[in-house]
Design a protein around this motif. Structure first.
Motif, PDB file in Angstrom:
ATOM      1  N   ARG A 152      17.142  20.420   7.616  1.00  0.00           N
ATOM      2  CA  ARG A 152      17.111  20.740   9.052  1.00  0.00           C
ATOM      3  C   ARG A 152      16.617  19.547   9.845  1.00  0.00           C
ATOM      4  N   LYS A 153      17.083  19.426  11.082  1.00  0.00           N
ATOM      5  CA  LYS A 153      16.633  18.340  11.935  1.00  0.00           C
ATOM      6  C   LYS A 153      15.189  18.572  12.363  1.00  0.00           C
ATOM      7  N   GLY A 154      14.439  17.481  12.473  1.00  0.00           N
ATOM      8  CA  GLY A 154      13.033  17.575  12.835  1.00  0.00           C
ATOM      9  C   GLY A 154      12.801  18.275  14.159  1.00  0.00           C
ATOM     10  N   GLY A 155      13.715  18.062  15.097  1.00  0.00           N
ATOM     11  CA  GLY A 155      13.563  18.674  16.412  1.00  0.00           C
ATOM     12  C   GLY A 155      13.744  20.174  16.419  1.00  0.00           C
ATOM     13  N   ASP A 156      14.293  20.736  15.338  1.00  0.00           N
ATOM     14  CA  ASP A 156      14.504  22.182  15.259  1.00  0.00           C
ATOM     15  C   ASP A 156      13.301  22.920  14.674  1.00  0.00           C
ATOM     16  N   LEU A 157      12.294  22.173  14.210  1.00  0.00           N
ATOM     17  CA  LEU A 157      11.119  22.799  13.619  1.00  0.00           C
ATOM     18  C   LEU A 157      10.154  23.280  14.692  1.00  0.00           C
ATOM     19  N   SER A 158       9.312  24.237  14.328  1.00  0.00           N
ATOM     20  CA  SER A 158       8.242  24.675  15.225  1.00  0.00           C
ATOM     21  C   SER A 158       7.187  23.580  15.332  1.00  0.00           C
ATOM     22  N   GLY A 159       6.260  23.744  16.276  1.00  0.00           N
ATOM     23  CA  GLY A 159       5.207  22.751  16.444  1.00  0.00           C
ATOM     24  C   GLY A 159       4.373  22.571  15.187  1.00  0.00           C
ATOM     25  N   GLY A 160       4.020  23.680  14.551  1.00  0.00           N
ATOM     26  CA  GLY A 160       3.240  23.594  13.327  1.00  0.00           C
ATOM     27  C   GLY A 160       4.001  22.926  12.199  1.00  0.00           C
ATOM     28  N   GLN A 161       5.281  23.220  12.098  1.00  0.00           N
ATOM     29  CA  GLN A 161       6.112  22.593  11.057  1.00  0.00           C
ATOM     30  C   GLN A 161       6.290  21.102  11.321  1.00  0.00           C
ATOM     31  N   GLN A 162       6.409  20.735  12.602  1.00  0.00           N
ATOM     32  CA  GLN A 162       6.515  19.316  12.936  1.00  0.00           C
ATOM     33  C   GLN A 162       5.232  18.573  12.575  1.00  0.00           C
ATOM     34  N   GLN A 163       4.083  19.217  12.766  1.00  0.00           N
ATOM     35  CA  GLN A 163       2.832  18.565  12.389  1.00  0.00           C
ATOM     36  C   GLN A 163       2.742  18.399  10.877  1.00  0.00           C
ATOM     37  N   GLN A 164       3.194  19.404  10.136  1.00  0.00           N
ATOM     38  CA  GLN A 164       3.238  19.269   8.683  1.00  0.00           C
ATOM     39  C   GLN A 164       4.164  18.116   8.276  1.00  0.00           C
ATOM     40  N   LEU A 165       5.285  17.988   8.977  1.00  0.00           N
ATOM     41  CA  LEU A 165       6.211  16.896   8.689  1.00  0.00           C
ATOM     42  C   LEU A 165       5.567  15.551   8.984  1.00  0.00           C
ATOM     43  N   ALA A 166       4.854  15.452  10.098  1.00  0.00           N
ATOM     44  CA  ALA A 166       4.201  14.188  10.457  1.00  0.00           C
ATOM     45  C   ALA A 166       3.153  13.799   9.419  1.00  0.00           C
ATOM     46  N   ILE A 167       2.371  14.771   8.960  1.00  0.00           N
ATOM     47  CA  ILE A 167       1.368  14.483   7.932  1.00  0.00           C
ATOM     48  C   ILE A 167       2.053  14.172   6.602  1.00  0.00           C
ATOM     49  N   GLY A 168       3.101  14.940   6.285  1.00  0.00           N
ATOM     50  CA  GLY A 168       3.842  14.674   5.053  1.00  0.00           C
ATOM     51  C   GLY A 168       4.431  13.284   5.030  1.00  0.00           C
ATOM     52  N   ARG A 169       4.963  12.840   6.167  1.00  0.00           N
ATOM     53  CA  ARG A 169       5.520  11.487   6.249  1.00  0.00           C
ATOM     54  C   ARG A 169       4.447  10.441   5.976  1.00  0.00           C
ATOM     55  N   ALA A 170       3.219  10.694   6.459  1.00  0.00           N
ATOM     56  CA  ALA A 170       2.113   9.781   6.180  1.00  0.00           C
ATOM     57  C   ALA A 170       1.741   9.801   4.700  1.00  0.00           C
ATOM     58  N   LEU A 171       1.753  10.980   4.084  1.00  0.00           N
ATOM     59  CA  LEU A 171       1.372  11.095   2.671  1.00  0.00           C
ATOM     60  C   LEU A 171       2.364  10.400   1.746  1.00  0.00           C
ATOM     61  N   VAL A 172       3.611  10.279   2.173  1.00  0.00           N
ATOM     62  CA  VAL A 172       4.623   9.588   1.371  1.00  0.00           C
ATOM     63  C   VAL A 172       4.187   8.152   1.070  1.00  0.00           C
ATOM     64  N   THR A 173       3.415   7.553   1.959  1.00  0.00           N
ATOM     65  CA  THR A 173       2.981   6.164   1.775  1.00  0.00           C
ATOM     66  C   THR A 173       1.809   6.044   0.815  1.00  0.00           C
ATOM     67  N   ALA A 174       1.353   7.152   0.227  1.00  0.00           N
ATOM     68  CA  ALA A 174       0.228   7.153  -0.722  1.00  0.00           C
ATOM     69  C   ALA A 174      -1.024   6.532  -0.112  1.00  0.00           C
ATOM     70  N   PRO A 175      -1.504   7.070   1.015  1.00  0.00           N
ATOM     71  CA  PRO A 175      -2.639   6.444   1.698  1.00  0.00           C
ATOM     72  C   PRO A 175      -3.970   6.691   0.995  1.00  0.00           C
ATOM     73  N   GLN A 176      -4.871   5.741   1.183  1.00  0.00           N
ATOM     74  CA  GLN A 176      -6.280   5.941   0.841  1.00  0.00           C
ATOM     75  C   GLN A 176      -7.095   6.249   2.087  1.00  0.00           C
ATOM     76  N   LEU A 177      -6.594   5.827   3.245  1.00  0.00           N
ATOM     77  CA  LEU A 177      -7.198   6.139   4.547  1.00  0.00           C
ATOM     78  C   LEU A 177      -6.137   6.786   5.420  1.00  0.00           C
ATOM     79  N   LEU A 178      -6.408   7.998   5.880  1.00  0.00           N
ATOM     80  CA  LEU A 178      -5.482   8.740   6.734  1.00  0.00           C
ATOM     81  C   LEU A 178      -6.112   8.895   8.115  1.00  0.00           C
ATOM     82  N   ILE A 179      -5.410   8.401   9.133  1.00  0.00           N
ATOM     83  CA  ILE A 179      -5.885   8.464  10.517  1.00  0.00           C
ATOM     84  C   ILE A 179      -5.072   9.520  11.258  1.00  0.00           C
ATOM     85  N   LEU A 180      -5.770  10.484  11.840  1.00  0.00           N
ATOM     86  CA  LEU A 180      -5.127  11.610  12.523  1.00  0.00           C
ATOM     87  C   LEU A 180      -5.590  11.662  13.975  1.00  0.00           C
TER      88      LEU A 180
END
Length: 231
Positions: A128-156
């Motif tokens: 599904r396109k990102g713009g079709d997600l709910s606000g909560g789902q978009q936030q999960q996507l944004a955090i998930g996209r950050a986690l893909v980079t295998a961070p040791q420091l996560l800035i929110l």
């Protein structure tokens, strides 16, 4: 993990950040607090290399990163979820997640299965396109996209903005999980005080571009809240 020393920043002739000192311990959660317009997002952008600083220094994991461009900070293990999520609405969920694979810390070409374990809704909605997600789902996507980079420091930056209480609770659960189970250090800008008291170990308060208070979260008193946080 992260040390900011004597940081000053300007927008044109406007002096926006004044002699900022900040220290973030490994596997901890630091809440960066303050009223709107005091320089919180500006400071995050400086840490990520998105804003140039006039003086001072930034060290991460023992490395001097003050002069490193933003694209060099992500491979070091720093990930940023900006205010407003900033997903790509016309790309699918999977395409949004794959953007993070440009980091050399990520597995080449493969979205880590752990991201879908943390956010199973992203797996079911991966086409599904990102713009079709709910606000909560978009936030999960944004955090998930950050986690893909295998961070040791996560800035929110304002991760619960505009979300319903049940999703706010889930975001809080995730931050605790990141800290205590996954060993990810978190730097967090947030306005909701009960949320911060639950997830943060320490706080730093900015006012007019200066650090005016910092301590353990248990020392966040009503007097400090009244003086620096209430509108």
């Amino acid at each position: 993990m992260l040390s900011v020393q004597g940081l000053n920043q300007f927008y044109g002739q406007s002096h926006t950040l004044w002699d900022i000192d900040l220290f973030l311990e490994e596997r901890s959660c630091l809440a960066l607090m303050g009223r709107n317009g005091v320089g919180k997002t500006t400071l995050l952008d400086c840490i990520m290399g998105l804003n140039r600083i006039a003086s001072g220094g930034i060290r991460y994991a023992g490395l001097e990163i003050t002069q490193k461009p933003a694209e060099m900070r992500v491979p070091l293990g720093i990930a940023y979820v900006p205010q407003g999520r900033m997903i790509f609405p016309l790309l699918t969920v999977e395409e949004n997640l794959r953007i993070g694979l440009g980091s050399n810390r990520a597995r080449a070409g493969t979205i880590p299965s752990s991201v879908f374990e943390i956010f199973p809704v992203l797996k079911t909605m991966r086409n599904r396109k990102g713009g079709d997600l709910s606000g909560g789902q978009q936030q999960q996507l944004a955090i998930g996209r950050a986690l893909v980079t295998a961070p040791q420091l996560l800035i929110l930056d304002e991760p619960t903005e505009g979300l319903q209480p049940s999703i706010v609770q889930e975001i809080g659960d995730l931050i605790v999980k990141f800290n205590k189970e996954l060993g990810i250090t978190v730097l967090l800008v947030e306005q909701k005080l009960p949320f911060l008291r639950r997830v943060a170990d320490r706080f730093v308060i900015l006012d007019k571009g200066r650090v005016v208070a910092q301590d353990t979260i248990s020392k966040l008193s009503d007097e400090l809240i009244s003086r620096h946080l209430t509108v």
